[in-house]
Design a protein around this motif. Structure first.
Motif, PDB file in Angstrom:
ATOM      1  N   PRO A   1      -0.924  -7.177 -13.068  1.00  0.00           N
ATOM      2  CA  PRO A   1      -0.784  -6.183 -11.996  1.00  0.00           C
ATOM      3  C   PRO A   1      -1.973  -5.218 -11.998  1.00  0.00           C
ATOM      4  O   PRO A   1      -2.524  -4.885 -13.049  1.00  0.00           O
ATOM      5  N   ARG A   2      -2.360  -4.789 -10.816  1.00  0.00           N
ATOM      6  CA  ARG A   2      -3.463  -3.843 -10.693  1.00  0.00           C
ATOM      7  C   ARG A   2      -3.197  -2.903  -9.529  1.00  0.00           C
ATOM      8  O   ARG A   2      -2.496  -3.244  -8.576  1.00  0.00           O
ATOM      9  N   VAL A   3      -3.764  -1.706  -9.639  1.00  0.00           N
ATOM     10  CA  VAL A   3      -3.656  -0.705  -8.576  1.00  0.00           C
ATOM     11  C   VAL A   3      -5.067  -0.254  -8.233  1.00  0.00           C
ATOM     12  O   VAL A   3      -5.757   0.337  -9.068  1.00  0.00           O
ATOM     13  N   THR A   4      -5.524  -0.538  -7.035  1.00  0.00           N
ATOM     14  CA  THR A   4      -6.865  -0.179  -6.593  1.00  0.00           C
ATOM     15  C   THR A   4      -6.799   0.943  -5.567  1.00  0.00           C
ATOM     16  O   THR A   4      -5.735   1.221  -4.989  1.00  0.00           O
ATOM     17  N   ILE A   5      -7.951   1.580  -5.342  1.00  0.00           N
ATOM     18  CA  ILE A   5      -8.031   2.760  -4.484  1.00  0.00           C
ATOM     19  C   ILE A   5      -8.786   2.400  -3.213  1.00  0.00           C
ATOM     20  O   ILE A   5      -9.816   1.729  -3.253  1.00  0.00           O
ATOM     21  N   GLN A   6      -8.267   2.861  -2.082  1.00  0.00           N
ATOM     22  CA  GLN A   6      -8.955   2.754  -0.803  1.00  0.00           C
ATOM     23  C   GLN A   6      -8.934   4.097  -0.110  1.00  0.00           C
ATOM     24  O   GLN A   6      -7.979   4.869  -0.263  1.00  0.00           O
ATOM     25  N   ALA A   7     -10.011   4.383   0.643  1.00  0.00           N
ATOM     26  CA  ALA A   7     -10.106   5.636   1.402  1.00  0.00           C
ATOM     27  C   ALA A   7     -10.359   5.292   2.864  1.00  0.00           C
ATOM     28  O   ALA A   7     -11.496   5.338   3.344  1.00  0.00           O
ATOM     29  N   PRO A   8      -9.327   4.925   3.623  1.00  0.00           N
ATOM     30  CA  PRO A   8      -9.527   4.514   5.020  1.00  0.00           C
ATOM     31  C   PRO A   8     -10.019   5.643   5.908  1.00  0.00           C
ATOM     32  O   PRO A   8     -10.760   5.403   6.851  1.00  0.00           O
ATOM     33  N   VAL A   9      -9.595   6.878   5.610  1.00  0.00           N
ATOM     34  CA  VAL A   9     -10.084   8.063   6.328  1.00  0.00           C
ATOM     35  C   VAL A   9     -10.405   9.136   5.296  1.00  0.00           C
ATOM     36  O   VAL A   9     -10.003   9.057   4.133  1.00  0.00           O
ATOM     37  N   ALA A  10     -11.134  10.152   5.734  1.00  0.00           N
ATOM     38  CA  ALA A  10     -11.624  11.165   4.791  1.00  0.00           C
ATOM     39  C   ALA A  10     -10.501  11.945   4.121  1.00  0.00           C
ATOM     40  O   ALA A  10     -10.645  12.415   3.000  1.00  0.00           O
ATOM     41  N   SER A  11      -9.360  12.084   4.778  1.00  0.00           N
ATOM     42  CA  SER A  11      -8.293  12.941   4.249  1.00  0.00           C
ATOM     43  C   SER A  11      -7.209  12.170   3.507  1.00  0.00           C
ATOM     44  O   SER A  11      -6.225  12.775   3.085  1.00  0.00           O
ATOM     45  N   GLU A  12      -7.371  10.862   3.341  1.00  0.00           N
ATOM     46  CA  GLU A  12      -6.304  10.070   2.735  1.00  0.00           C
ATOM     47  C   GLU A  12      -6.832   9.190   1.603  1.00  0.00           C
ATOM     48  O   GLU A  12      -7.989   8.787   1.599  1.00  0.00           O
ATOM     49  N   ILE A  13      -5.956   8.954   0.663  1.00  0.00           N
ATOM     50  CA  ILE A  13      -6.191   7.985  -0.414  1.00  0.00           C
ATOM     51  C   ILE A  13      -5.046   6.980  -0.384  1.00  0.00           C
ATOM     52  O   ILE A  13      -3.871   7.371  -0.401  1.00  0.00           O
TER      53      ILE A  13
ATOM     54  N   THR B   1       0.835  -1.199   0.000  1.00  0.00           N
ATOM     55  CA  THR B   1       0.000   0.000   0.000  1.00  0.00           C
ATOM     56  C   THR B   1       0.869   1.248   0.000  1.00  0.00           C
ATOM     57  O   THR B   1       1.864   1.324   0.735  1.00  0.00           O
ATOM     58  N   VAL B   2       0.475   2.228  -0.819  1.00  0.00           N
ATOM     59  CA  VAL B   2       1.165   3.522  -0.882  1.00  0.00           C
ATOM     60  C   VAL B   2       0.161   4.603  -0.484  1.00  0.00           C
ATOM     61  O   VAL B   2      -0.817   4.830  -1.207  1.00  0.00           O
ATOM     62  N   PRO B   3       0.348   5.280   0.647  1.00  0.00           N
ATOM     63  CA  PRO B   3      -0.626   6.279   1.100  1.00  0.00           C
ATOM     64  C   PRO B   3      -0.364   7.657   0.491  1.00  0.00           C
ATOM     65  O   PRO B   3       0.785   8.044   0.257  1.00  0.00           O
ATOM     66  N   PHE B   4      -1.452   8.395   0.241  1.00  0.00           N
ATOM     67  CA  PHE B   4      -1.380   9.770  -0.246  1.00  0.00           C
ATOM     68  C   PHE B   4      -2.426  10.605   0.493  1.00  0.00           C
ATOM     69  O   PHE B   4      -3.422  10.069   0.999  1.00  0.00           O
ATOM     70  N   LYS B   5      -2.179  11.901   0.523  1.00  0.00           N
ATOM     71  CA  LYS B   5      -3.222  12.814   0.973  1.00  0.00           C
ATOM     72  C   LYS B   5      -4.207  13.036  -0.179  1.00  0.00           C
ATOM     73  O   LYS B   5      -3.851  12.915  -1.351  1.00  0.00           O
ATOM     74  N   ARG B   6      -5.429  13.398   0.196  1.00  0.00           N
ATOM     75  CA  ARG B   6      -6.455  13.523  -0.842  1.00  0.00           C
ATOM     76  C   ARG B   6      -6.114  14.621  -1.849  1.00  0.00           C
ATOM     77  O   ARG B   6      -6.478  14.533  -3.028  1.00  0.00           O
ATOM     78  N   GLU B   7      -5.417  15.679  -1.395  1.00  0.00           N
ATOM     79  CA  GLU B   7      -5.093  16.767  -2.308  1.00  0.00           C
ATOM     80  C   GLU B   7      -3.858  16.484  -3.158  1.00  0.00           C
ATOM     81  O   GLU B   7      -3.535  17.279  -4.073  1.00  0.00           O
TER      82      GLU B   7
END
Length: 296
Positions: A237-249, A186-192
């Protein structure tokens, strides 16, 4: 010498609780022997048929034997009951004292019978995770892998797990197949942040890293699916999106990897993606300003 001989009967005196059952047992055995002898003599004299005579002799012999066993059990009933209670108490104490050893042996039988894992497999039980290097009747030895539940570096520490853990705790086997595995990170990012660009870059890098062996993985997974009666999963290979909290992707990357090379391919993809681009909000804003100045 005479004094010592005179002391022998006193030393060999039996308690009254045992004397009566012994006398009764002796009388019972004597009575059964007399009855069996008289019965056998009567059968031999009275029965003319040899076949019937032999059958009666065997039946009466077994009957007197059973009668003797039942009689002895009735005579010694109280003593047998006391002995049984003592044996039960000793057995309970033994079980309590060796409970952990019994659980370890039970765990060894359970994991062997269920085929939970083999030497070389990467397993996780509770907070312990590592590669199995030894198995005995009482313990299983692993080389710790970490850091955490997502790392794939050996920490250099050896963990000895008592087999009792396998009785009450579930085991996660990360080595589903012998040659190829699916690896997820998993690679975390901020929503912005520019996570859309990162998603595209991660997918392209994963495809480039897996391209040399992707067809071999397809054939192998198809073979595994047929042999185990499973639906063959997609190996692309695939890359899927998860939003565990409102401010993170979170971008979840899943790709096939050879056993033992999951950490290598993960680091290769991350190095390729983040050495060529920065997807943070600040850099994205700077790129926008630079583009505006160039247009002016």
């Amino acid at each position: 010498m005479l004094e010592q001989i005179s002391l022998i009967p006193e030393n060999l005196a039996l308690p009254a609780s045992l004397l009566r059952p012994l006398v009764s047992t002796a009388l019972l055995i004597l009575a059964i022997i007399i009855m069996r002898t008289l019965t056998a003599r009567f059968i031999r004299r009275s029965v003319a048929s040899s076949e019937l005579r032999g059958r009666l002799l065997v039946n009466f012999r077994n009957g007197f034997l059973l009668l003797g066993v039942l009689g002895v059990a009735l005579i010694w009933g109280d003593q047998i009951r006391s002995l049984a209670l003592s044996i039960v108490a000793i057995a309970v104490a033994f079980v309590v004292a060796t409970k952990e050893l019994i659980l370890c042996i039970s765990g060894a039988i359970l994991k062997s019978g269920a085929g939970s894992f083999n030497l070389g497999d990467r397993i996780q039980i509770k907070d312990f995770r590592g590669d199995v290097i030894d198995q005995t009747l009482l313990a299983t030895t692993i080389l710790e892998v970490g850091p955490g539940k997502t790392g794939h570096q050996r920490t250099g520490r050896m963990i000895v797990l008592p087999n009792a853990l396998f009785v009450s705790e579930p085991v996660i086997n990360e080595s589903f197949t012998d040659h190829w595995d699916f690896h997820v990170f998993t690679v975390p990012f901020k929503r912005e942040d520019d996570w859309q660009g990162a998603q595209k870059a991660l997918l392209e890098a994963a495809n480039r890293q897996c391209a040399p062996y992707l067809e071999a993985v397809r054939k192998y997974m198809k073979k595994v699916g047929v042999s185990r009666g499973l639906e063959v999963p997609s190996v692309d290979p695939r890359v899927t999106i998860q939003a565990p909290v409102a401010s993170e992707i979170h971008l979840v990357v899943r790709l096939p990897a050879k056993s033992g090379q999951r950490s290598y391919i993960e680091q290769a993809i991350l190095s390729e993606v983040f050495s060529n681009a920065d997807f943070s909000k600040k850099k994205a804003g700077e790129r926008t300003e630079d583009n505006g100045e160039d247009d002016a």
